[in-house]
Design an enzyme around this catalytic site. Structure first.
Site, PDB file in Angstrom:
ATOM      1  N   THR A  32      44.385  97.704  69.364  1.00  0.00           N
ATOM      2  CA  THR A  32      43.945  96.319  69.589  1.00  0.00           C
ATOM      3  C   THR A  32      44.435  95.369  68.505  1.00  0.00           C
ATOM      4  O   THR A  32      44.760  94.219  68.788  1.00  0.00           O
ATOM      5  CB  THR A  32      42.396  96.282  69.657  1.00  0.00           C
ATOM      6  OG1 THR A  32      41.996  97.040  70.792  1.00  0.00           O
ATOM      7  CG2 THR A  32      41.867  94.878  69.796  1.00  0.00           C
ATOM      8  N   THR A  81      41.407 101.797  67.641  1.00  0.00           N
ATOM      9  CA  THR A  81      40.154 102.391  67.166  1.00  0.00           C
ATOM     10  C   THR A  81      39.706 103.579  68.021  1.00  0.00           C
ATOM     11  O   THR A  81      38.971 104.439  67.544  1.00  0.00           O
ATOM     12  CB  THR A  81      39.020 101.345  67.157  1.00  0.00           C
ATOM     13  OG1 THR A  81      38.842 100.859  68.486  1.00  0.00           O
ATOM     14  CG2 THR A  81      39.324 100.207  66.201  1.00  0.00           C
TER      15      THR A  81
END
Ligand code: ASP
Length: 487
Positions: free
Chosen positions: A14, A96
């Site tokens: 991200t 993540t």
């Protein structure tokens, strides 16, 4: 003074994503190039105020971390290896979702690491006006460029995220949305990030000594899988999963402190997998926090007796990647021992598990049992924390039904006799049991002081005795030695 050199390794995630179609803000996020990411990260410009010199390497095609595979961990490890001497620290930009798998895998793959390898990412893309990315990136760079900013060196793989620095092989993602997305549930963070970055130097892995050169184990076994138990899980399901071809080891996520159904059908499957299938089953808990203690409950004793090994308080990520690494390297020859010993700070304690085997049987009971075994050479008496003796399927002959029988276990006293004084220093455990003709399972916590004084050398002789005239048999005698992991 020479400049601090940091290598930025961009893999995707991200942090570097933007909507697929810039004209449609809600379109799915896709990873962009490192060049595009850098446009939002002034700290990465070469004229940054810390005088840090950057090198960069990027995955040719940056990816969402959900698409990463062990081959990608090898690629990251190879980048660090190739550049190890030229840089003071490494920052890996990563999604993540599987960050804690990567951080665990790299922690095992790197031997004698003496430089920080800092993994970070963000919950919101760096291109957005509201984003946690610059904070995480800046802090990761500070930790990696410790010399330039006056911080202590962390010679480990760590995740720097939001307000914490956590050991890579202890980390786990706990929230899909919270900006503090990571914790290390069974160990304190190695550092905290607030107005200041504070590093707990007392918790860090010691630096390797001069002769210990950095090296990378590239071989990871991919014949590892995991299953999670649930109430009502069918033995037939387990059988088909565990019996899969191409699987050498299984991480089994059990209930509470390592418990599982203790019905015979279930245990038979486990027995077949381990003893006929020659596979390893590693027990870790489904709980977010805490340690597996097989033998504490009857519901885990069956697993222990069939050869399931303990994953102690490892995270699922550490358990899986440690198995991959152990089986991929020569450590795999002793997988049971190696998996239960702390290797990289991934567990709070090491378990040295001595299985003394059986003694006679119902038809041929014995007067005494004695046997010598040696724990792995890494067992350090200084770190010893607890000893547990367990006997399974114990029975007696030569006594009345209902009679109370005292059983005594001596350590390092091969010719111990039953009537030695009650407080004899080598009698590390004893128990009075009522014998009702049903085989017994006993778990005895050893006397701590006596254990410490008589454990002495590396050989451990256990002698089991009962009163004269009574004979006994058992199916298994186990000594579990727990030792604190020094970091
Ligand atoms: N799906 C993203 C990834 O792991 C999530 C993130 O980076 O936060 O690559």
């Amino acid at each position: 003074m020479s400049k601090t050199r940091i290598l930025i390794i961009y893999t995707g995630g991200t942090i570097g994503m933007a909507p697929q179609d810039p004209a449609i803000p809600g379109s799915p996020l896709v990873p962009k190039s490192l060049e595009e990411l850098k446009a939002y990260a002034p700290i990465l410009s070469q004229d940054n105020r810390y005088g840090i010199e950057y090198g960069e390497e990027s995955f040719e095609k940056p990816v969402d971390s959900s698409c990463l595979e062990p081959g990608d961990w090898r690629r990251m490890a190879a980048i660090v290896e190739r550049n190890y001497d030229a840089y003071d620290g490494f920052v890996v930009l990563h999604g993540t979702d599987t960050m804690s798998y990567t951080s665990s895998a790299l922690a095992f793959m790197f031997d004698n690491l003496d430089k920080p390898v800092v993994i970070t990412g963000s919950q919101l893309p760096i291109s957005e006006p509201r984003t946690d990315a610059p904070w995480n990136l800046n802090n990761a760079i500070h930790v990696a460029a410790y010399k330039a900013v006056g911080l202590p060196r962390i010679p480990e793989v760590v995740i720097v995220f939001a307000d914490k620095i956590v050991r890579g092989c202890r980390a786990t993602k706990v929230s899909t949305t919270d900006l503090t997305g990571f914790t290390s549930p069974n160990s304190p963070p190695l550092g905290t990030i607030g107005e200041h970055i504070k590093i707990r130097t007392d918790l860090l892995k010691p630096r390797p000594s001069a002769g210990q050169k950095f090296r990378v184990d590239h071989d990871l076994s991919e014949s590892v899988t995991n299953i999670s138990l649930y109430p009502g899980i069918k033995a037939s399901h387990i059988k088909s999963i565990l019996g899969l071809g191409g699987v050498d080891a299984i991480v089994m996520r059990t209930f509470g402190a390592g418990n599982a159904p203790n019905n015979e059908t279930f245990l038979e499957v486990i027995d077949d997998v381990i003893n006929k299938g020659k596979k390893t089953i590693l027990n870790i808990t489904q709980c977010n926090q805490g340690m597996v203690e097989m033998g504490l409950y009857e519901a885990s004793s069956g697993l222990l007796e069939r050869g399931v090994i303990s994953g102690m308080d490892m995270t699922p990520e550490a358990a899986l990647t440690k198995l991959m690494w152990t089986l991929g390297t020569k450590l795999g020859e002793q997988v049971n021992t190696q998996m239960q010993v702390n290797q990289r700070g991934e567990q709070s304690e090491s378990l040295f598990d001595l299985r003394y085997g059986e003694c006679g049987n119902r038809l041929e009971p014995q007067e005494v049992f004695k046997k010598l075994l040696s724990p792995d050479r890494r067992f350090d008496v200084e770190q010893f924390s607890k000893g547990v003796v367990r006997l399974s399927n114990l029975g007696f002959v030569g006594c009345e039904p209902g009679e109370s029988i005292k059983l005594r276990v001596f350590m390092n006293m091969p010719n111990a006799k039953f009537d030695l004084p009650d407080d004899h220093p080598n009698c590390v455990a004893e128990r009075i049991v009522a014998w009702n003709r049903d085989p017994l399972n006993l778990s005895m916590i050893c006397d701590d002081g006596k254990m410490r004084s008589c454990i002495g050398t590396n050989d451990i002789v256990l002698t089991v005795v009962v009163r004269e005239g009574v004979r006994f048999w058992f199916k298994g005698l186990y000594l579990a030695l727990f030792a604190k992991a020094p970091y």
